[in-house]
Design a protein around this motif. Structure first.
Motif, PDB file in Angstrom:
ATOM      1  N   GLN A   1       1.031  -1.118   0.081  1.00  0.00           N
ATOM      2  CA  GLN A   1       0.294  -0.178   0.198  1.00  0.00           C
ATOM      3  C   GLN A   1       1.090   0.821  -0.115  1.00  0.00           C
TER       4      GLN A   1
ATOM      5  N   GLN B   1      -2.790   7.553   7.021  1.00  0.00           N
ATOM      6  CA  GLN B   1      -3.911   7.072   5.757  1.00  0.00           C
ATOM      7  C   GLN B   1      -3.024   6.699   4.910  1.00  0.00           C
ATOM      8  N   TRP B   2      -3.584   5.593   4.629  1.00  0.00           N
ATOM      9  CA  TRP B   2      -2.621   4.717   3.761  1.00  0.00           C
ATOM     10  C   TRP B   2      -3.777   4.422   2.085  1.00  0.00           C
ATOM     11  N   THR B   3      -3.256   3.543   1.175  1.00  0.00           N
ATOM     12  CA  THR B   3      -4.342   3.034   0.483  1.00  0.00           C
ATOM     13  C   THR B   3      -4.779   1.989   0.713  1.00  0.00           C
ATOM     14  N   ARG B   4      -6.184   1.561   0.272  1.00  0.00           N
ATOM     15  CA  ARG B   4      -6.231   0.022   0.321  1.00  0.00           C
ATOM     16  C   ARG B   4      -6.985  -0.232  -0.647  1.00  0.00           C
TER      17      ARG B   4
ATOM     18  N   GLU C   1      -8.867  -3.689  -1.358  1.00  0.00           N
ATOM     19  CA  GLU C   1     -10.128  -3.676  -0.085  1.00  0.00           C
ATOM     20  C   GLU C   1     -10.850  -1.988  -0.178  1.00  0.00           C
TER      21      GLU C   1
ATOM     22  N   LYS D   1     -12.340   0.815  -1.348  1.00  0.00           N
ATOM     23  CA  LYS D   1     -11.442   1.874  -1.745  1.00  0.00           C
ATOM     24  C   LYS D   1     -11.862   3.770  -0.636  1.00  0.00           C
ATOM     25  N   ALA D   2     -10.606   3.745  -0.496  1.00  0.00           N
ATOM     26  CA  ALA D   2     -10.328   4.980   0.311  1.00  0.00           C
ATOM     27  C   ALA D   2     -11.180   6.227  -0.744  1.00  0.00           C
TER      28      ALA D   2
END
Length: 440
Positions: free
Chosen positions: A307, A429-432, A435, A437-438
């Motif tokens: 990520q 905060q990290w991307t997902r 998973e 989507k952020a």
């Protein structure tokens, strides 16, 4: 230190880009007992070289080079010859051309220096229309705000990194190099002689000691965990992502030149799966506990993660909006952080250790290690043999004097992002990817 012969036992710590290239060159030279220790299967999923593509630029030294320029250009010359002619590496070089630009005033001198020293004829690019005209119609549809740069149509392109890494590994194996992976190959520590005066091997996670006449440490960013480099190494990471293109787009985008903005990002043509890799350009990230960041040079500890910080995603998407807005908001198909190790002057560190005479250190890719993969393997072999040409030997020497008063915050002539080195330990905060989507 044992005398080096073709029967000497040689232990390579690290089976990534430089380790595989070194193993290949030693095997080709007739060394019979070469062993490589690597924690992960090769190519390692965390290795910087386990990637779809890397930028490649050809070059050669000139009579007007400074000592520093000579080292860089001589390595370009050696690696250019290998990417063009060596049967192991040649299939993976794609000389598609190279577009380089800047869109911030602070970064433009970097581009100007390249223009002034490049031996090839360059096409200057000053408007959005100039940039769009470098690729087939319908690809570059962005406004290219404040972009200025050039198109190097020959003498540059990209290399298929994973393919080259696998090819070097397979050929070295065929020639007799022994690769040990898993806990049996994961190095826990170096092994020293009884009086501590030399390095004679390595201990792996399974508790076994692997001893050898000569040891080569080329474990990338992880090398700093095994030996005191006197602040000469700063493990630094960058962020990359992929977007899936359609089959029609993949055909249209084939054989594109590399597009690189030194303060924004770059992309290279899609791979065989139709995924477009792109990188947001920034001075890099370290991983330092917040309690240590007041220190001038605490240790940065690498880790693996597929990520990227949300901040990096936003920057990467802005780069795409400026260049190829038609795909800028598609979901990421893949993302990862990619580690390397910076020396203070961003020159490689390939040298006999001044204290441990049986140890060769080969570290400090400084963001340029994969392009030079073939040449680096040759340089490491010749360092072990004591025959590396003098100007390269001096440029790659053990040089802790360059790290005096070193600060981990040094951007080292890199641009983009917030104009400073980031710290993963402070990312909230990290991307997902893969998973839900952020929100961007």
């Amino acid at each position: 230190m044992s005398q080096l012969t073709k029967d000497s036992s040689i232990l390579i710590i690290g089976g990534g880009t430089w380790g595989c290239s070194t193993a290949l060159n030693l095997a080709r030279a007739g060394y019979k007992t070469v062993t490589v220790l690597e924690r992960s299967p090769i190519p390692s999923p965390t290795a910087a070289g386990n990637d779809v593509n890397k930028i490649m630029e050809e070059g050669a030294p000139s009579d007007t080079d400074t000592p520093e320029q000579y080292v860089w250009n001589r390595m370009h010359q050696i690696t250019t010859n290998a990417w063009k002619n060596d049967p192991v590496f040649q299939p993976f070089y794609h000389p598609t051309g190279f577009i380089m630009a800047a869109s911030q005033e602070s970064a433009r001198p970097h581009v100007d220096r390249y223009i002034a020293t490049c031996p090839d004829e360059l096409r200057l690019l000053n408007t959005a229309e100039d940039f769009r005209a470098t690729m087939p119609e319908g690809i570059l549809t962005g406004d290219f705000p404040k972009w200025k740069g050039f198109f190097r149509e020959t003498g540059a392109g990209w290399v298929f990194a994973r393919g080259a890494l696998e090819a070097a590994f397979k050929e070295a194996s065929r020639l007799g190099v022994k690769f040990i992976t898993g806990d049996e190959g994961g190095v826990k520590s170096l092994v020293y002689s009884g009086d501590g005066s030399d390095v004679i091997g390595a201990q792996t996670l399974d508790g076994r000691e692997h001893k050898a006449d000569h040891v080569i440490l080329c474990a990338g960013a992880g090398s700093d965990q095994l030996l005191d480099f006197e602040k000469q190494l700063r493990p630094t990471a960058w962020t990359l992502a992929h977007i899936q293109l359609t089959e029609e787009e993949r055909k249209l985008w084939k054989d594109l030149p590399v597009l690189f903005n030194v303060n924004s990002g770059f992309f290279i043509e899609p791979d065989s799966t139709g995924q477009l890799k792109f990188v947001d350009e920034h001075p890099g990230y370290v991983n330092i506990p917040p309690s240590q960041t007041p220190l001038p040079f605490p240790q940065s500890t690498p880790f693996a993660k597929h990520q990227i910080p949300l901040q990096s995603e936003r920057a990467a998407r802005q780069f795409l909006r400026d260049t190829v807005p038609q795909i800028a908001d598609r979901p990421f198909a893949f993302a990862r952080i990619c580690w390397d190790a910076d020396t203070p002057d961003r020159q490689f560190l390939i040298s006999r250790h001044p204290r441990f005479k049986s140890l060769v250190v080969a570290v400090g890719g400084s963001g340029m290690g994969f392009m030079m993969m073939p040449a680096v393997g040759i340089a490491i072999k010749e360092t072990l043999e004591g025959v590396l040409e003098g100007r390269l030997r001096d440029g790659f020497r053990w040089r802790p004097e360059t790290a005096i008063n070193r600060d981990w915050r040094d951007t080292q002539d890199r641009f983009g992002g917030e104009g400073k080195v980031g710290n993963f330990a402070e990312v909230e905060q990290w991307t997902r990817v893969g998973e839900e989507k952020a929100k961007i």
